[in-house]
Design an enzyme around this catalytic site. Sequence first.
Site, PDB file in Angstrom:
ATOM      1  N   HIS A 225      11.733   3.501  -2.449  1.00 59.00           N
ATOM      2  CA  HIS A 225      10.722   4.474  -3.276  1.00 59.00           C
ATOM      3  C   HIS A 225      10.347   5.606  -2.499  1.00 59.00           C
ATOM      4  O   HIS A 225      10.409   5.517  -0.829  1.00 59.00           O
ATOM      5  CB  HIS A 225       9.806   3.657  -3.685  1.00 59.00           C
ATOM      6  CG  HIS A 225       8.476   3.403  -2.778  1.00 59.00           C
ATOM      7  ND1 HIS A 225       8.750   2.132  -1.897  1.00 59.00           N
ATOM      8  CD2 HIS A 225       7.361   3.944  -2.485  1.00 59.00           C
ATOM      9  CE1 HIS A 225       7.659   2.057  -1.052  1.00 59.00           C
ATOM     10  NE2 HIS A 225       6.846   3.023  -1.414  1.00 59.00           N
TER      11      HIS A 225
ATOM     12  N   ASP B 280       6.596   7.919  -2.283  1.00 56.32           N
ATOM     13  CA  ASP B 280       5.527   7.790  -2.840  1.00 56.32           C
ATOM     14  C   ASP B 280       5.304   8.446  -4.029  1.00 56.32           C
ATOM     15  O   ASP B 280       5.342   9.575  -3.865  1.00 56.32           O
ATOM     16  CB  ASP B 280       4.379   8.077  -1.618  1.00 56.32           C
ATOM     17  CG  ASP B 280       4.493   6.956  -0.408  1.00 56.32           C
ATOM     18  OD1 ASP B 280       4.713   5.858  -0.819  1.00 56.32           O
ATOM     19  OD2 ASP B 280       4.197   7.382   0.710  1.00 56.32           O
TER      20      ASP B 280
ATOM     21  N   ARG C 260      -3.394   5.160   4.927  1.00 56.99           N
ATOM     22  CA  ARG C 260      -2.398   6.302   4.348  1.00 56.99           C
ATOM     23  C   ARG C 260      -3.124   7.181   3.873  1.00 56.99           C
ATOM     24  O   ARG C 260      -3.914   7.335   3.246  1.00 56.99           O
ATOM     25  CB  ARG C 260      -1.304   5.856   3.221  1.00 56.99           C
ATOM     26  CG  ARG C 260      -0.617   6.350   2.767  1.00 56.99           C
ATOM     27  CD  ARG C 260       0.383   6.051   1.625  1.00 56.99           C
ATOM     28  NE  ARG C 260      -0.287   5.832   0.259  1.00 56.99           N
ATOM     29  CZ  ARG C 260       0.363   5.348  -0.798  1.00 56.99           C
ATOM     30  NH1 ARG C 260       1.614   5.227  -0.609  1.00 56.99           N
ATOM     31  NH2 ARG C 260      -0.307   5.179  -1.849  1.00 56.99           N
TER      32      ARG C 260
ATOM     33  N   HIS D  19      11.709   5.314   1.154  1.00 58.16           N
ATOM     34  CA  HIS D  19      11.251   4.345   2.320  1.00 58.16           C
ATOM     35  C   HIS D  19      11.285   2.910   1.481  1.00 58.16           C
ATOM     36  O   HIS D  19      11.131   2.759   0.387  1.00 58.16           O
ATOM     37  CB  HIS D  19      10.178   4.689   3.078  1.00 58.16           C
ATOM     38  CG  HIS D  19       9.019   4.652   2.254  1.00 58.16           C
ATOM     39  ND1 HIS D  19       8.811   5.973   1.500  1.00 58.16           N
ATOM     40  CD2 HIS D  19       7.775   3.894   2.087  1.00 58.16           C
ATOM     41  CE1 HIS D  19       7.528   5.960   0.901  1.00 58.16           C
ATOM     42  NE2 HIS D  19       7.168   4.558   1.129  1.00 58.16           N
TER      43      HIS D  19
END
Length: 324
Positions: free
Chosen positions: A129, A131, A297, A280
């Site tokens: 995917h 983000d 994150r 990723h």
Amino acid sequence: MTTDSGMTDEAARKAGLEVKPAAGYIGAEIGGVDLAGDLDDAVVAAIRAAVLRWKVVFFRGQRLDHAGHMAFARRFGEIVELPRRGKASPPDFPGIETTADRLELGGRFGMEHDEWLRRRRHTLLRGWHCDHGARVDPPAATILRAETVPPYGGDTTWSNLAAAYAGLSAPLRRFVDGLRAEHRLGVGYQPRPGDDAYVRHLLDRQVASLHPLVRVHPETGERILYVNGYYVEQIAGLSRPESAAILEMLLEQAVRPEYTVRFRWEPGSVAFWDNRATMHLAPGDTSQLDHPRIMHRVMLAGDVPVGVDGTASEPITGSSPGHW
Ligand SMILES: [Fe+2]
């Protein structure tokens, strides 16, 4: 911003950085910089050039705390503040999202994490995917910092979607250049019998957008094969079987090993990736590990993707540009 590797290398050298490529098409490890320090503009520019050139860059042995993480991120763009974050996220730092517990995500919906993953796995490439790719304006970049990691396992893999596009044959590139696809949160989820809290969550918070299948990168001008295994529901204008077959082929292309790089995390590792030019794969082996994995994150705001013909993405539901 140049993507020419010679210029990038020279800018990095002048800024005192060591940029060591990690694979042929994607990934570089950057040494010679303390991300917690006051960074010169030249250092920031060299890191930005390396991110654009290598799509994901890695730093090791860093000593960033939450404030330092956000200060570093702010040098590169506007930090996204998520309206909802998991309970492990630090309340005083709205730009930081923390994942601390592999049970956390599934647990929110009354499931073991593994069951939740299994029910979402509608294809074998499901875990790949970018983000927040179902939004109309997915983040431009993600900066992920490892605090605690297992002694083995839990690696992350990235794939270079510009290289994947360039590697297609010319007739196929022409074919995909003009297409658009619907990206949706929760594609292919297999509901539990009876009441399913995740289905209710998906219905409450639908997010879907129409994105170009090939987007033009706003900084490098590269064409990006804008697919992933997580959000892409259907290529617009094609029949379901046509769309499924073509998507499968494009995804296989996008995860060819030569277009990928895999990173082994250590405490203090930081990965900084271009979320517009990569997808990723979150690790699928952490349930094997009886060890905490705590990651922080920060995401940078991105713009609305634009296709080869200049057409911008359109929201279908659940997001509007700049509003999280
Ligand atoms: Fe991710």
